[in-house]
Design an enzyme around this catalytic site. Structure first.
Site, PDB file in Angstrom:
ATOM      1  N   ASN A   9       8.304  15.067  58.115  1.00 27.21           N
ATOM      2  CA  ASN A   9       8.285  15.242  56.985  1.00 27.21           C
ATOM      3  C   ASN A   9       9.276  14.357  56.405  1.00 27.21           C
ATOM      4  OD1 ASN A   9       7.684  15.906  54.085  1.00 27.21           O
ATOM      5  ND2 ASN A   9       8.602  18.574  55.105  1.00 27.21           N
ATOM      6  N   LYS A  11       9.338  14.255  53.037  1.00 31.04           N
ATOM      7  CA  LYS A  11       9.523  14.601  51.306  1.00 31.04           C
ATOM      8  C   LYS A  11       9.571  13.225  50.471  1.00 31.04           C
ATOM      9  CE  LYS A  11      12.100  18.767  54.057  1.00 31.04           C
ATOM     10  NZ  LYS A  11      12.358  19.694  53.618  1.00 31.04           N
ATOM     11  N   HIS A  96       4.245  24.292  52.121  1.00 31.25           N
ATOM     12  CA  HIS A  96       4.881  24.384  52.791  1.00 31.25           C
ATOM     13  C   HIS A  96       5.235  25.253  52.107  1.00 31.25           C
ATOM     14  CE1 HIS A  96       9.085  21.979  53.285  1.00 31.25           C
ATOM     15  NE2 HIS A  96       9.112  22.161  54.466  1.00 31.25           N
ATOM     16  N   GLU A  98       8.375  25.044  50.452  1.00 30.12           N
ATOM     17  CA  GLU A  98       9.031  23.974  49.056  1.00 30.12           C
ATOM     18  C   GLU A  98       7.935  24.654  47.965  1.00 30.12           C
ATOM     19  OE1 GLU A  98      10.802  20.609  50.846  1.00 30.12           O
ATOM     20  OE2 GLU A  98      12.325  21.749  51.502  1.00 30.12           O
ATOM     21  N   GLU A 168       7.891  27.729  59.846  1.00 26.20           N
ATOM     22  CA  GLU A 168       8.912  27.314  59.370  1.00 26.20           C
ATOM     23  C   GLU A 168      10.256  28.645  59.372  1.00 26.20           C
ATOM     24  OE1 GLU A 168       9.008  22.969  58.664  1.00 26.20           O
ATOM     25  OE2 GLU A 168       7.923  23.488  56.831  1.00 26.20           O
ATOM     26  N   GLY A 174      16.625  22.751  56.584  1.00 29.68           N
ATOM     27  CA  GLY A 174      17.131  21.625  55.568  1.00 29.68           C
ATOM     28  C   GLY A 174      18.719  22.458  55.934  1.00 29.68           C
ATOM     29  N   SER A 213      15.157  22.633  61.159  1.00 30.61           N
ATOM     30  CA  SER A 213      16.980  21.706  60.705  1.00 30.61           C
ATOM     31  C   SER A 213      16.686  21.419  63.285  1.00 30.61           C
ATOM     32  CB  SER A 213      17.742  22.234  60.873  1.00 30.61           C
ATOM     33  OG  SER A 213      18.802  23.172  59.447  1.00 30.61           O
TER      34      SER A 213
HETATM   35  C1  PEP Z   1      10.430  20.443  57.176  1.00 28.13           C
HETATM   36  O1  PEP Z   1      10.558  19.579  55.459  1.00 28.13           O
HETATM   37  O2  PEP Z   1       9.625  21.038  57.536  1.00 28.13           O
HETATM   38  C2  PEP Z   1      11.716  21.249  57.272  1.00 28.13           C
HETATM   39  C3  PEP Z   1      11.634  21.540  59.033  1.00 28.13           C
HETATM   40  O3  PEP Z   1      12.993  20.477  57.527  1.00 28.13           O
HETATM   41  P1  PEP Z   1      14.551  20.310  57.934  1.00 28.13           P
HETATM   42  O4  PEP Z   1      14.089  19.825  59.592  1.00 28.13           O
HETATM   43  O5  PEP Z   1      15.024  19.275  57.420  1.00 28.13           O
HETATM   44  O6  PEP Z   1      14.975  21.475  58.133  1.00 28.13           O
END
Ligand code: PEP
Length: 251
Positions: A9, A11, A96, A98, A168, A174, A213
């Site tokens: 992803n 972003k 998501h 975000e 998630e 992040g 992460s």
């Molecule tokens: C995500 O954007 O869904 C995500 C898991 O980001 P990160 O791996 O940076 O935590």
């Protein structure tokens, strides 16, 4: 029986002109030796067409990060599922955290976007997960079940490959903090339990990803869990070497 899926992803990162060079580097590093796992990059909508021209029929698939709930018309700034598909996407992230946090997407809108994805032959990757406050309050499972049921109620599937769910935990996205493998497995099992109630015939074939992460150092342990079929990867998907290391851990 469930093919592992490693889904990046990106972003809102990289320019379209940088993305093609990056993809060339990834394809060169992969060589002809693609592993057993599936590799997918969910990139900004502007990057799909140039990346899609480059990847041809290679081992990397492309997806988007969001889509409009509408198919066409007077929705300034929106991008439809048909546009994404025409530009090369085969998957799309929906719900998501975000988008839920910064764009106020609720379960109703997430449900409408899932239907839009399905109408336009895009496989939705439905994201669910609890905040830190919800986890501390012992509400993690309840939140995830509510998000699953709110988004999926009434959505018909005829094939297990028509849906992917990503668990998630919001506090792990992040932040560099990762759920323990045991917690991630337990929550992925909760997700699969909901899928078993909603899609009894298909649940055992629907892929459940962990996101939050994930990186080369923790991927193997997370991916070894029974109900974790891959990863949704933000930060580490921006670097060819990190993404490939995670992909290799899944293959
Ligand atoms: C995500 O954007 O869904 C995500 C898991 O980001 P990160 O791996 O940076 O935590």
């Amino acid at each position: 029986m469930r093919r592992p899926l490693i889904a990046g992803n990106w972003k809102m990162n990289k320019l379209p002109s940088e993305a093609t060079g990056w993809l060339e580097e990834l394809l060169a590093s992969l060589g002809g030796a693609a592993g057993e796992a599936q590799l997918l990059l969910n990139v900004p909508a502007t990057h799909l067409a140039p990346m899609s021209r480059l990847k041809s029929d290679g081992p990397v698939e492309l997806g988007a990060q969001d889509l409009s709930a509408h198919d066409q018309g007077a929705y300034t700034g929106e991008v439809s599922g048909a546009m994404l598909r025409d530009a090369g996407a085969r998957y799309v992230i929906v719900g998501h955290s975000e988008r839920r946090a910064y764009h106020h997407e609720d379960d109703e809108l997430v449900a409408a976007k899932l239907r839009a994805a399905q109408r336009n032959e895009l496989v939705p990757i439905l994201c669910v997960g609890e905040t830190e406050r919800e986890r501390d309050a012992g509400e993690a499972e309840g939140v995830v079940l509510r998000q699953m049921e709110g988004a999926l109620a009434g959505l018909e599937l005829i094939d297990a490959n028509q849906l992917v769910v990503a668990y998630e935990p919001v506090w792990a996205i992040g932040t560099g903090r990762t759920a323990t493998a045991a917690d991630a497995q337990q929550m992925s099992r909760t997700v699969r339990g909901a899928l078993e109630r909603l899609y009894p015939q298909l649940a055992s074939g629907i892929r459940v990803l962990y996101g939050g992460s994930m990186k080369p150092a923790n991927a193997a342990e997370l991916l070894a869990q029974e109900d974790i079929d891959g990863g949704l990867i933000g930060g580490a998907s921006l670097e060819v070497d990190d993404l490939l290391a995670i992909y290799q851990a899944a293959s």
